[in-house]
Design a protein around this motif. Structure first.
Motif, short mmCIF file in Angstrom:
data_model
loop_
_atom_site.label_atom_id
_atom_site.label_comp_id
_atom_site.label_asym_id
_atom_site.label_seq_id
_atom_site.Cartn_x
_atom_site.Cartn_y
_atom_site.Cartn_z
N PRO A 131 36.70 65.90 68.52
CA PRO A 131 37.04 65.44 69.86
C PRO A 131 36.44 64.08 70.16
O PRO A 131 35.57 63.60 69.44
CB PRO A 131 36.41 66.52 70.74
CG PRO A 131 35.22 66.98 69.96
CD PRO A 131 35.64 66.92 68.53
N HIS A 132 36.90 63.46 71.25
CA HIS A 132 36.44 62.12 71.62
C HIS A 132 35.35 62.15 72.68
O HIS A 132 34.60 61.18 72.82
CB HIS A 132 37.61 61.29 72.13
CG HIS A 132 38.71 61.16 71.12
ND1 HIS A 132 38.57 60.49 69.94
CD2 HIS A 132 39.98 61.65 71.12
CE1 HIS A 132 39.71 60.55 69.26
NE2 HIS A 132 40.57 61.26 69.95
N VAL A 133 35.32 63.21 73.48
CA VAL A 133 34.33 63.35 74.54
C VAL A 133 33.76 64.76 74.48
O VAL A 133 34.49 65.72 74.21
CB VAL A 133 34.97 63.12 75.94
CG1 VAL A 133 33.90 63.20 77.03
CG2 VAL A 133 35.70 61.79 76.00
N PHE A 134 32.45 64.86 74.69
CA PHE A 134 31.79 66.17 74.69
C PHE A 134 31.27 66.45 76.10
O PHE A 134 30.65 65.58 76.72
CB PHE A 134 30.64 66.19 73.69
CG PHE A 134 31.08 66.05 72.26
CD1 PHE A 134 31.29 67.17 71.47
CD2 PHE A 134 31.28 64.79 71.70
CE1 PHE A 134 31.71 67.04 70.15
CE2 PHE A 134 31.70 64.65 70.39
CZ PHE A 134 31.91 65.78 69.61
N VAL A 135 31.51 67.67 76.57
CA VAL A 135 31.11 68.04 77.92
C VAL A 135 30.31 69.34 77.89
O VAL A 135 30.77 70.35 77.34
CB VAL A 135 32.34 68.23 78.84
CG1 VAL A 135 31.89 68.68 80.24
CG2 VAL A 135 33.15 66.95 78.92
N ALA A 136 29.11 69.31 78.44
CA ALA A 136 28.32 70.53 78.64
C ALA A 136 28.64 71.01 80.06
O ALA A 136 28.43 70.28 81.03
CB ALA A 136 26.83 70.25 78.50
N GLU B 65 39.35 80.29 82.17
CA GLU B 65 39.22 79.64 80.88
C GLU B 65 38.91 78.18 81.15
O GLU B 65 39.54 77.55 82.00
CB GLU B 65 40.50 79.75 80.06
CG GLU B 65 40.85 81.17 79.64
CD GLU B 65 42.10 81.21 78.78
OE1 GLU B 65 42.70 80.11 78.55
OE2 GLU B 65 42.48 82.30 78.33
N ILE B 66 37.94 77.64 80.44
CA ILE B 66 37.56 76.24 80.60
C ILE B 66 37.63 75.57 79.23
O ILE B 66 37.00 76.02 78.27
CB ILE B 66 36.13 76.10 81.17
CG1 ILE B 66 36.03 76.82 82.52
CG2 ILE B 66 35.75 74.63 81.32
CD1 ILE B 66 34.62 76.88 83.07
N GLY B 67 38.40 74.50 79.13
CA GLY B 67 38.49 73.80 77.86
C GLY B 67 39.76 72.98 77.78
O GLY B 67 40.64 73.06 78.64
N ASP B 68 39.84 72.18 76.75
CA ASP B 68 41.01 71.35 76.48
C ASP B 68 41.71 71.90 75.25
O ASP B 68 41.17 71.80 74.14
CB ASP B 68 40.59 69.90 76.25
CG ASP B 68 41.76 69.02 75.82
OD1 ASP B 68 42.91 69.43 76.03
OD2 ASP B 68 41.51 67.93 75.28
N PRO B 69 42.90 72.50 75.40
CA PRO B 69 43.57 73.09 74.25
C PRO B 69 43.96 72.11 73.17
O PRO B 69 44.24 72.51 72.03
CB PRO B 69 44.81 73.76 74.87
CG PRO B 69 45.01 73.08 76.17
CD PRO B 69 43.64 72.70 76.65
N THR B 70 43.98 70.79 73.47
CA THR B 70 44.29 69.80 72.45
C THR B 70 43.03 69.33 71.72
O THR B 70 43.13 68.60 70.74
CB THR B 70 44.96 68.56 73.07
OG1 THR B 70 44.00 67.83 73.84
CG2 THR B 70 46.13 68.95 73.95
N TYR B 71 41.85 69.72 72.23
CA TYR B 71 40.56 69.36 71.64
C TYR B 71 40.29 67.87 71.66
O TYR B 71 39.51 67.34 70.88
CB TYR B 71 40.45 69.89 70.21
CG TYR B 71 39.03 70.20 69.79
CD1 TYR B 71 38.20 70.98 70.58
CD2 TYR B 71 38.51 69.69 68.60
CE1 TYR B 71 36.90 71.26 70.20
CE2 TYR B 71 37.20 69.98 68.21
CZ TYR B 71 36.41 70.75 69.02
OH TYR B 71 35.11 71.03 68.65
N PHE B 72 40.94 67.14 72.58
CA PHE B 72 40.57 65.74 72.80
C PHE B 72 39.19 65.70 73.44
O PHE B 72 38.36 64.87 73.10
CB PHE B 72 41.61 65.09 73.71
CG PHE B 72 41.50 63.60 73.86
CD1 PHE B 72 42.33 62.76 73.13
CD2 PHE B 72 40.59 63.04 74.72
CE1 PHE B 72 42.23 61.38 73.27
CE2 PHE B 72 40.48 61.66 74.87
CZ PHE B 72 41.30 60.84 74.14
N VAL B 73 38.98 66.61 74.39
CA VAL B 73 37.68 66.78 75.02
C VAL B 73 37.12 68.13 74.62
O VAL B 73 37.81 69.14 74.72
CB VAL B 73 37.78 66.71 76.56
CG1 VAL B 73 36.41 66.86 77.20
CG2 VAL B 73 38.44 65.41 77.00
#
Length: 216
Positions: free
Chosen positions: A29-34, A145-153
């Motif tokens: 991914p390009h961005v990581f979020v906690a 559900e929390i997340g980006d299904p494309t895994y960009f983030v």
């Protein structure tokens, strides 16, 4: 479709692709979020909103806050970050708020995000905003559900007691969090080598965190 999705995510990422374009192609991914989440109940026991707390990785935090210290005092205040918070939240409908919710098994729609604030502490930029349900209602079960299904983030729900909590919930409500397993080395390598302009193939992978609030 991939480029459209990428453009929407780029809006949230604060022109991230401009930074990527200045150097070598970056991996997914390009961005990581906690992340943390608070499920907010109204006084009559209805699920009212989700209050998100998203902390971005240090590299992204440093890039996106360049030039925002208007008074040059070496600190970033919420006032100096207000416009950035507004831009981020206004872009979220394009990516479905990176959030899905079901109340008593029925998919929920969201209203216009409410209060939003950004802070910068210990080199980390954090966005906090309230995402209301379009139709609040009492719930025996409320799942998110929390997340980006494309895994960009890449969203990582923190491993802490306050990762997903309730506020004002009826007595007896409990929260269960189900985190996705860590990606194996082969999968991480494949995603890292994926074309930056394309949506990577993440079919069959668990990359979103699920939480369930169950009430008596």
């Amino acid at each position: 479709m991939a480029l459209t999705r990428c453009a929407s995510l780029t809006a949230l990422a604060g022109l991230l692709l401009a930074a990527i374009g200045a150097g070598p192609a970056a991996a997914h991914p390009h961005v990581f979020v906690a992340a943390k989440a608070e499920i907010v109940f109204s006084s009559d026991g209805a699920v009212q909103a989700i209050r998100h707390h998203w902390s971005f990785d240090e590299a992204y935090s440093a890039y996106i806050t360049q030039g925002l210290d208007k008074n040059g005092d070496g600190k970033l205040t919420s006032d100096e970050l207000a416009e950035l918070a507004k831009i981020n939240v206004e872009s979220l409908p394009d990516v479905e708020f990176f959030t899905a919710a079901k109340l008593n098994g029925r998919k929920q729609e969201f209203g216009t995000p409410g209060e939003q604030i950004m802070s910068f502490d210990n080199k980390v930029l954090t966005l906090v905003f309230t995402l209301p349900l379009k139709t609040p209602a009492r719930a025996r079960s409320f799942g998110i559900e929390i997340g980006d299904p494309t895994y960009f983030v890449a969203f990582d729900i923190v491993d802490a007691p306050d990762a997903v909590v309730t506020k004002g919930a009826p007595q007896g409500c409990v929260v269960r969090v189900n985190r996705p397993p860590k990606l194996d080395d082969t999968t991480q390598k494949r995603l890292a080598e994926a074309d930056i302009t394309a949506t990577p193939d993440v079919s069959g992978l668990e990359i979103v965190t699920r939480a369930l609030v169950a009430c008596p």
